[in-house]
Design a protein around this motif. Structure first.
Motif, PDB file in Angstrom:
ATOM      1  N   VAL A 119       8.869   4.184   6.632  1.00 50.40           N
ATOM      2  CA  VAL A 119       7.636   4.276   7.418  1.00 50.40           C
ATOM      3  C   VAL A 119       6.438   4.001   6.513  1.00 50.40           C
ATOM      4  N   CYS A 120       5.647   3.015   6.900  1.00 47.17           N
ATOM      5  CA  CYS A 120       4.479   2.611   6.107  1.00 47.17           C
ATOM      6  C   CYS A 120       3.200   3.035   6.818  1.00 47.17           C
ATOM      7  N   ASP A 121       2.205   3.408   6.019  1.00 45.56           N
ATOM      8  CA  ASP A 121       0.873   3.803   6.505  1.00 45.56           C
ATOM      9  C   ASP A 121       0.833   5.308   6.783  1.00 45.56           C
TER      10      ASP A 121
ATOM     11  N   GLU B  80       7.175  13.413  15.383  1.00 43.97           N
ATOM     12  CA  GLU B  80       8.254  13.099  16.324  1.00 43.97           C
ATOM     13  C   GLU B  80       9.629  13.477  15.780  1.00 43.97           C
TER      14      GLU B  80
ATOM     15  N   GLU C 142       0.838  -1.200   0.000  1.00 38.27           N
ATOM     16  CA  GLU C 142       0.000   0.000   0.000  1.00 38.27           C
ATOM     17  C   GLU C 142       0.871   1.247   0.000  1.00 38.27           C
TER      18      GLU C 142
ATOM     19  N   ARG D 193      -7.193  14.613  16.584  1.00 37.30           N
ATOM     20  CA  ARG D 193      -7.181  13.169  16.298  1.00 37.30           C
ATOM     21  C   ARG D 193      -8.585  12.606  16.106  1.00 37.30           C
ATOM     22  N   ARG D 194      -9.557  13.131  16.876  1.00 29.76           N
ATOM     23  CA  ARG D 194     -10.940  12.688  16.670  1.00 29.76           C
ATOM     24  C   ARG D 194     -11.355  12.966  15.237  1.00 29.76           C
TER      25      ARG D 194
ATOM     26  N   GLN E 189      -1.002   7.186   8.691  1.00 26.05           N
ATOM     27  CA  GLN E 189      -1.068   7.608  10.097  1.00 26.05           C
ATOM     28  C   GLN E 189       0.309   7.453  10.757  1.00 26.05           C
ATOM     29  N   ALA E 190       0.967   6.325  10.496  1.00 25.48           N
ATOM     30  CA  ALA E 190       2.311   6.110  11.057  1.00 25.48           C
ATOM     31  C   ALA E 190       3.268   7.173  10.528  1.00 25.48           C
TER      32      ALA E 190
ATOM     33  N   ALA F 265      -9.615  10.844  12.538  1.00 25.03           N
ATOM     34  CA  ALA F 265     -10.298   9.545  12.485  1.00 25.03           C
ATOM     35  C   ALA F 265     -11.654   9.683  11.784  1.00 25.03           C
ATOM     36  N   TRP F 266     -12.352  10.788  12.048  1.00 26.75           N
ATOM     37  CA  TRP F 266     -13.632  11.021  11.373  1.00 26.75           C
ATOM     38  C   TRP F 266     -13.458  10.952   9.852  1.00 26.75           C
TER      39      TRP F 266
ATOM     40  N   ASP G 291       2.537  10.518  12.281  1.00 24.54           N
ATOM     41  CA  ASP G 291       3.057  10.413  13.659  1.00 24.54           C
ATOM     42  C   ASP G 291       4.589  10.524  13.659  1.00 24.54           C
ATOM     43  N   TYR G 292       5.227   9.844  12.706  1.00 23.85           N
ATOM     44  CA  TYR G 292       6.686   9.895  12.584  1.00 23.85           C
ATOM     45  C   TYR G 292       7.148  11.329  12.337  1.00 23.85           C
TER      46      TYR G 292
END
Lengths: 221, 221
Positions: free
Chosen positions: A60-62, A72, A49, A91-92, A64-65, A95-96, A68-69
């Motif tokens: 880094v895959c995805d 950081e 993907e 974040r809510r 969201q990851a 996700a929505w 986040d990476y």
């Protein structure tokens, strides 16, 4: 030098591209076709993907990851918000858009119209397209509602929530699937997003044989 | 005191319940039925979805937002890993289970068998159940593959990746939908997860009129 494996009209890849620009980062873009399960993509991401971010020896895959990476590893410009309450709200809403709106709208329209076309597998099912077309009205109304009392979707700062929403809507808008007239506030908010330099490169992507509507890359639509 | 609005056999609610316990936190559990769109849930989460965590005056919606919140607000026991590389790998796998395996397996089996039953809306479609039953084999094989070279799924420490995977599999296992014999390593890893105290409470949930298989809550299955 950052490298991003991406699909130009994928909402999750677009979210990462906009986030990179908002953080003042540039990445070399490498277009991939995950639906053909190419070896070079599979070696990096067993899920086959996109997006995949390569930062030196780090993979880094995805989406969201990856975001986040980036928060950081490159914290100078934060996209989640300064307070805990702000980060919860960002974040809510991410996700929505990435889960709920994706399931109820983007997956239905995007997978039927574009992924099937790319993968040369079947034709769009009219009942699925109708369901997506119906559901998007609710999501535009919700964006409208949020924007009535806030400068941006998650509060008074532009956050990853705006980026996620704009990424999905930009793909849907390319396909001519956003009935902007149902929610003036959503349209105003999206016009503001479109005028950001981070959005310009993605609005210039063109798919062979499928033109976007005339208003697509116009911030004053 | 923490409160968690949850659905007992929802994989995303279970992920949060296990994560809370692993972090040494306890929460009062309040069962909700999101498919009836109850007012008290809608007031807290406009998406009308569980889980929702309430921590004093803070309300956090969405399982990913909740686990991110817990990492920030209660950092003593971290569930993502100590190094950046470890956190990337944990997050890649959380996305694998919560997005890919959810789409290819859990959504198909869980929504057809349980959500339709709860919502009293329609009956399971056999072609969808067949697809889920086929796809789970690939995911068990992948868990098996990961566990061959690691003590836990994302590396040598138990992380949120193990918790997410166990949450999904525990729901599928309750329904008798996990062909454990196809992947001995996956079975060994799950036996290790089941023996953790954090898993005990969720393995005691029972649904009226639907019993789990005899091995369901037995760590030595």
């Amino acid at each position: 030098m950052l490298r991003l494996l991406h699909v130009p009209l994928c909402p999750f890849c677009r979210k990462v591209r906009i986030a990179l620009r908002e953080k003042g980062l540039t990445a070399e873009l490498v277009e991939v076709q995950p639906w053909t399960h190419p070896d070079d993509l599979l070696r990096l991401n067993p899920a086959s993907e996109a997006p995949v971010l390569i930062d030196g020896t780090t993979v880094v895959c995805d989406s969201q990851a990856i975001t986040d990476y980036l928060e950081e590893a490159y914290p100078e410009v934060g996209l989640l918000g300064k307070t805990q309450a702000q980060r919860n709200e960002t974040r809510r809403l991410v996700a929505w858009f990435d889960t709920k709106m994706n399931r109820e709208v983007t997956e239905l329209l995007w997978r039927e119209k574009l992924v099937k076309r790319w993968a040369k597998k079947g034709f769009p099912r009219s009942e699925v397209l109708r369901e997506g077309a119906q559901n998007i009205r609710f999501h535009l109304t919700y964006i409208d509602y949020l924007y009535q009392s806030r400068k941006w979707l998650a509060g008074d700062e532009m956050t990853l929530a705006d980026i996620a929403a704009a990424a999905h809507l930009s793909v849907l808008d390319y396909m001519g699937d956003v009935p902007w007239d149902v929610a003036g506030g959503a349209r105003d908010w999206y016009a503001k997003m479109k005028s950001r330099p981070s959005m310009r490169p993605i609005l210039l992507d063109r798919l062979t044989g499928l033109k976007p509507p005339a208003h697509y890359d116009d911030p004053d639509f």
